[in-house]
Design a protein around this motif. Structure first.
Motif: not given
Ligand SMILES: Cc1cc2nc3c(=O)[nH]c(=O)nc-3n(C[C@H](O)[C@H](O)[C@H](O)COP(=O)(O)OP(=O)(O)OC[C@H]3O[C@@H](n4cnc5c(N)ncnc54)[C@H](O)[C@@H]3O)c2cc1C
Length: 306
Positions: A207, A211, A214-215
């Protein structure tokens, strides 16, 4: 060229390849010493009046284009031991944080998952108290028991984590006139306190990586977050609201994906990045009256903070 006094010492070594921004001129001297040679190396630098810098994986530094006119101790290839000792993991200062994360997981302990995507070393993580944002308990302080460090002209000592005063992206190690100014961390002990289920640890680790993908702009050279949060508000919020995403000086660009990151688009110089940092500071100050403070450590030149 005069003979160098140590076999692990090199002269005029370009530093850009040792930073995640891929920026910086040469070190006059670069050393990768075994821990037992560190006191002699520091004494040599001291006797020659050479300033000393410590470089881990260079993931939170801006090194001047003119380079560093002294001794750079590079730890990414040395001090690599990592082992379990009772309720602790003992790690050399050069161990990478993803490796530490995996070692804790392999021992069946959670709490280290967040290190998986931070491309620094144990030494850099202690110095910076690497972790999540302000107020988030997931940081180095939460895991660290103590460190071993060497100060110029002194023997190695073990220092309890409590005496390092780790707070959001700060430690007493950063204080130029503090008790540990110039100290070199050679290793650290981390607590194994939260037994975890292997599948849950794997899930949490995945995870974290997802994350980040993605960011964060992970396909270009960066140094992670450039500014600290101020008053609990992420710097990215102010920078984004000031309309600075995509703003560029030379090849240094405020990331269109994450406003608190500066991307090197190809051949950015330290001067480009420094000018962009100052531009962002001025714009945010003028627009919102907020003073941004860099998290990134400037080294050399007219550095404000090394
Ligand atoms: C893609 C990316 C993602 C990132 N994500 C995060 C994040 O989520 N959280 C976070 O906190 N940071 C993050 N960072 C910033 C950085 O990775 C951390 O601050 C890391 O702890 C720095 O470690 P380093 O070994 O690279 O230190 P360096 O950048 O090499 O050095 C940083 C400072 O630590 C000092 N130092 C390093 N090693 C030692 C030592 N052995 N003894 C004494 N001083 C030492 C240096 O002198 C310098 O002042 C990110 C950076 C990148 C590029």
């Amino acid at each position: 060229m005069a003979d160098l006094p140590f076999p692990f010492l090199r002269e005029n070594v370009p530093l850009a390849p040792f930073t995640t921004w891929r920026i910086g001129g040469p070190a006059r001297y670069l050393a990768e010493p075994p821990a037992e040679s560190l006191p002699a190396l520091l004494a040599w630098a001291c006797a020659g009046g050479l300033p000393v810098w410590i470089l881990g994986r260079g993931s939170n530094v801006l090194i001047d284009d003119a380079g560093l006119p002294g001794l750079v101790i590079l730890t990414r290839n040395i001090w690599q031991e990592i082992r379990r000792e009772g309720d602790f993991i003992v790690a050399g200062a050069g161990v990478s944080l993803p490796r530490l994360s995996k070692a804790a997981a392999a021992e069946g302990f959670s709490g280290y998952e967040f290190y998986i995507g931070i491309p620094g070393t144990v030494g850099g993580a202690v110095f910076m108290n690497a972790g999540f944002g302000p107020g988030d308990p997931r940081d180095t302080r939460a895991l660290l028991e103590d460190v071993e460090l060497v100060r110029p002209c002194e023997e190695a000592v073990r220092v309890a984590a409590a005496n390092l005063h780790l707070t959001y992206r700060r430690s007493v190690l950063q204080e130029p006139s503090g008790p540990f100014a110039g100290a070199v961390i050679t290793g650290a002990r981390f607590r194994l306190a939260q037994p975890g289920d292997a599948a849950a640890i794997r899930g949490e680790t995945r995870k974290h990586l997802a994350d980040r993908k993605r960011k964060q702009p992970l396909t270009r050279p960066t140094a992670g977050s450039v500014f600290r949060a101020s008053d609990g508000v992420p710097a990215a919020v102010h920078i984004d609201r000031a309309g600075l995403k995509g703003f560029r000086i030379g090849d240094a660009c405020v990331s269109p994906k994450h406003a608190n990151w500066i991307e090197n688009l190809g051949s950015a110089s330290a001067a480009d990045v420094r000018a962009l940092i100052r531009h962002v500071e001025d714009a945010v100050q003028t627009t919102f009256g907020v003073t941004l403070e860099p998290e990134v450590r400037e080294m050399g030149g007219c550095a404000r903070r090394e």
